[in-house]
Write an enzyme that holds these catalytic residues in place. Structure first.
Site, mmCIF file in Angstrom:
data_model
loop_
_atom_site.group_PDB
_atom_site.id
_atom_site.type_symbol
_atom_site.label_atom_id
_atom_site.label_comp_id
_atom_site.label_asym_id
_atom_site.label_seq_id
_atom_site.Cartn_x
_atom_site.Cartn_y
_atom_site.Cartn_z
ATOM 1 N N LYS A 51 0.849 -1.201 0.000
ATOM 2 C CA LYS A 51 0.000 0.000 0.000
ATOM 3 C C LYS A 51 0.883 1.248 0.000
ATOM 4 O O LYS A 51 1.498 1.600 0.995
ATOM 5 C CB LYS A 51 -0.897 0.035 1.248
ATOM 6 C CG LYS A 51 -1.885 1.192 1.202
ATOM 7 C CD LYS A 51 -1.984 1.871 2.549
ATOM 8 C CE LYS A 51 -1.621 3.301 2.662
ATOM 9 N NZ LYS A 51 -1.818 4.264 1.623
ATOM 10 N N SER A 72 5.177 8.568 9.651
ATOM 11 C CA SER A 72 5.250 9.389 10.871
ATOM 12 C C SER A 72 5.270 8.524 12.135
ATOM 13 O O SER A 72 4.852 7.363 12.110
ATOM 14 C CB SER A 72 4.045 10.325 10.914
ATOM 15 O OG SER A 72 2.868 9.557 10.984
ATOM 16 N N GLY A 91 3.216 5.167 12.968
ATOM 17 C CA GLY A 91 4.078 4.039 13.340
ATOM 18 C C GLY A 91 3.584 3.355 14.611
ATOM 19 O O GLY A 91 3.540 2.121 14.699
ATOM 20 N N GLU A 149 10.178 2.588 10.285
ATOM 21 C CA GLU A 149 11.133 3.679 10.075
ATOM 22 C C GLU A 149 10.341 4.966 10.171
ATOM 23 O O GLU A 149 9.422 5.184 9.371
ATOM 24 C CB GLU A 149 11.806 3.564 8.695
ATOM 25 C CG GLU A 149 12.836 2.478 8.588
ATOM 26 C CD GLU A 149 13.964 2.602 9.598
ATOM 27 O OE1 GLU A 149 14.210 3.713 10.113
ATOM 28 O OE2 GLU A 149 14.586 1.573 9.892
ATOM 29 N N CYS A 181 13.354 12.168 6.259
ATOM 30 C CA CYS A 181 13.448 11.835 7.685
ATOM 31 C C CYS A 181 14.881 12.035 8.172
ATOM 32 O O CYS A 181 15.126 12.109 9.369
ATOM 33 C CB CYS A 181 12.976 10.417 7.940
ATOM 34 S SG CYS A 181 13.812 9.206 6.954
ATOM 35 N N GLN A 217 0.702 19.567 4.331
ATOM 36 C CA GLN A 217 2.103 19.697 4.766
ATOM 37 C C GLN A 217 2.506 21.168 4.786
ATOM 38 O O GLN A 217 3.237 21.615 5.671
ATOM 39 C CB GLN A 217 3.016 18.881 3.843
ATOM 40 C CG GLN A 217 4.466 18.852 4.278
ATOM 41 C CD GLN A 217 4.688 18.198 5.641
ATOM 42 O OE1 GLN A 217 4.214 17.104 5.891
ATOM 43 N NE2 GLN A 217 5.398 18.885 6.526
ATOM 44 N N GLU A 251 9.284 16.843 14.728
ATOM 45 C CA GLU A 251 9.615 16.776 13.303
ATOM 46 C C GLU A 251 8.650 17.665 12.521
ATOM 47 O O GLU A 251 7.435 17.517 12.615
ATOM 48 C CB GLU A 251 9.511 15.331 12.795
ATOM 49 C CG GLU A 251 10.006 15.195 11.372
ATOM 50 C CD GLU A 251 10.009 13.756 10.865
ATOM 51 O OE1 GLU A 251 8.984 13.080 11.003
ATOM 52 O OE2 GLU A 251 11.037 13.324 10.326
#
Ligand SMILES: NC(=O)C1=CN([C@@H]2O[C@H](COP(=O)(O)OP(=O)(O)OC[C@H]3O[C@@H](n4cnc5c(N)ncnc54)[C@H](OP(=O)(O)O)[C@@H]3O)[C@@H](O)[C@H]2O)C=CC1
Ligand SMILES: O=C(O)CCC(=O)C(=O)O
Length: 477
Positions: free
Chosen positions: A171, A225, A229, A246, A280, A327, A379
């Site tokens: 996906k 993110s 996660g 990750e 990242c 974003q 972040e």
């Protein structure tokens, strides 16, 4: 406009479609892409489970041939695929082509690995008994990828999954289905049997969630993110399946008084702002000692003024648009937070109008930031970096490590002593000396510590830790 369908059990399928927009020019529709649902996921899992029986026992030459062909086609079509990437994600054309080449190299690497599969035979502590240690595929692997590396990240998850004999339900991010579709199409034509790789495009809340809920998936690899996660990890732990995450970074670049100024400025500008800061591994915290601080800020600002922010496909563009409106708003929100927290916006941070309607943001540099501010701890995932002033190397190291993340960390110095000490004592999975924190090789382990990563490393030979399971067999002949 052609409808790009999902790919399940060797067939293109799906009728409901949504347009995918170019963030450099929102009037430009990149393509129409199917949106799957839980039913598609169920069909994909069934197909992958059936195909696993044969693919798990396929010979190394068959796997090698498919991966090799895919690599060849990706590399041959690098200009076209790089353009598609730049058009749907907003990286510059050069960055898009570079990432496409990286994807081709990843397939090439795992084509080679397919021929190097090996086990071990060891003497038992009991006389007359042999012990074999072999690796077997994990089963059906669920792959969930983000939008920021829309061809390289799918490549470095799909290639090892297939190389080690797993089947896949994939996906991709809803914002960047074009590159995902292209990779699947390439692998299909490279001769992959039906059901081995299944593509279900659509929303994370629908398709991703259905993958998490489906007990027929044996392992899930995810990049994205921290918040998502954690949502991926919880049901995996509940169902005791393998998981690899990750996630984010708040990567420090330490600049010491003895650094070569030009090198430090290039590392900072590349690490913080290239790929629109949407990496990242981006250097979002520039930790700079007193003696070089003012020269560094002045030179970075001068260099930033020369950066061309424009349509990703236009020749001469250094920084493309932010990926989408959400974003963009996140970046703007953090710029406002930085100001409210008392950091000084030394340069940038404003929306730019260009010939085409897109999400163009002037890269932003904060100075007088502290490591306690939210802009230094959370972040942002945009072209926004903060300079944190420190007294000496010891303080720089302490500030660099004082973060919930631990993906990549860099230092610019001419001191071997400080470089070596930093390499040993940085609490990050990847350390760069006189290099940007972002931009990694495809054949060595990738991953971090603390809140950045969970589970085994990705990429290179280390990838097999996630994509295989070890069997120890005792034999009395
Ligand atoms: N560290 C990294 O590499 C990355 C970090 N990020 C960070 O994440 C923020 C948001 O970006 P975004 O792309 O939305 O990141 P997400 O973590 O939300 O998305 C990553 C992937 O997970 C999917 N997903 C979303 N929700 C679920 C769910 N409930 N179950 C399963 N899968 C799900 C997404 O689907 P969908 O297609 O709907 O997005 C996408 O494919 C960025 O601003 C940035 O801070 C983002 C990308 C990469
Ligand atoms: O910096 C790189 O080369 C890779 C970065 C990455 O994988 C990411 O941002 O998700």
């Amino acid at each position: 406009m052609t409808l790009h369908q999902n790919f399940i059990n060797g067939d293109w399928t799906g009728t409901e479609a949504v347009p995918n927009f170019n963030p450099s020019d929102t009037n430009d529709i990149v393509g129409e892409f199917a949106r799957g649902d839980a039913n598609d996921v169920a069909n994909a899992v069934t197909a992958a489970r059936q195909a696993f029986v044969k693919w798990a026992h396929s010979g190394p030459m068959e796997r090698h041939a498919v991966l090799r062909k895919a690599s060849d086609e990706i590399l041959t079509r690098k200009e076209e695929l790089g353009r598609l990437l730049a058009r749907e994600e907003g990286k510059t054309l050069a960055e898009g082509i570079g990432e496409t080449v990286r994807a081709g190299q990843v397939f090439d690497f795992f084509a080679g690995e397919a021929l190097r599969l090996a086990g071990e035979t060891v003497p038992s502590i009991r006389p007359g008994i042999e012990v074999d240690i072999t690796r077997e595929p994990v089963g059906v692997v669920g792959i969930i990828t983000p939008w920021n590396f829309p061809i390289a990240i799918p490549a470095w998850k799909i290639a090892p999954a297939l190389c080690y004999g797993n089947t896949v339900v994939f996906k991709p991010a809803d914002l960047t289905p074009g590159c995902a579709w292209a990779i699947v199409d390439i692998l299909k034509r490279a001769g992959l049997p039906g059901g081995v790789l299944n593509l279900v495009m659509g929303k994370g809340s629908v398709v991703g969630q259905a993958m998490l809920d489906h007990s027929g998936i044996d392992a899930i690899t995810f990049t994205g993110s921290v918040a998502t996660g954690k949502r991926v990890a919880a049901p995996c732990a509940e169902q005791m399946r393998k998981v690899q995450l990750e996630m984010g970074g708040k990567n420090p670049l330490v600049v010491l008084d003895d650094a070569d100024l030009d090198t430090a400025v290039e590392c900072a500008v590349n690490g913080a702002f290239f790929s629109t800061g949407q990496r990242c591994t981006a250097s979002s915290r520039l930790i700079v000692t007193d003696g070089i601080h003012d020269h560094f800020v002045k030179s970075v600002t001068t260099r930033m003024k020369a950066l061309v922010v424009d349509n990703a496909l236009k020749e001469g563009t250094h920084i493309g648009p932010v990926v989408d409106q959400n974003q963009f708003e996140q970046d703007e929100k953090y710029i406002a937070i930085g100001r409210d927290e008392g950091a000084h916006l030394a340069f940038g941070g404003e929306r730019l109008n260009r010939e085409t309607p897109g999400f163009f943001l002037q890269p932003a540099l904060f100075t007088e930031a502290t490591n306690e501010m939210r802009i230094s701890r959370e972040e942002i995932f945009g072209p926004v970096a903060s300079v944190i002033r420190v007294g000496d190397y010891e303080e720089a190291l302490a500030v660099a490590n004082d973060t919930p993340f631990g993906l990549s960390a860099g230092i610019c110095t001419q001191s071997l002593k400080h470089a070596s000490h930093f390499k040993r004592n940085s609490e990050a999975g990847m350390v760069m000396v006189n290099l940007p924190t972002a931009g990694v090789d495809f054949h060595v382990p990738f991953g971090g510590r603390k809140g950045s990563s969970y589970g085994p490393r990705e990429q290179g030979r280390y990838a097999r830790e996630f994509y295989t399971t070890v069997k120890t067999a005792y034999i009395q002949p």
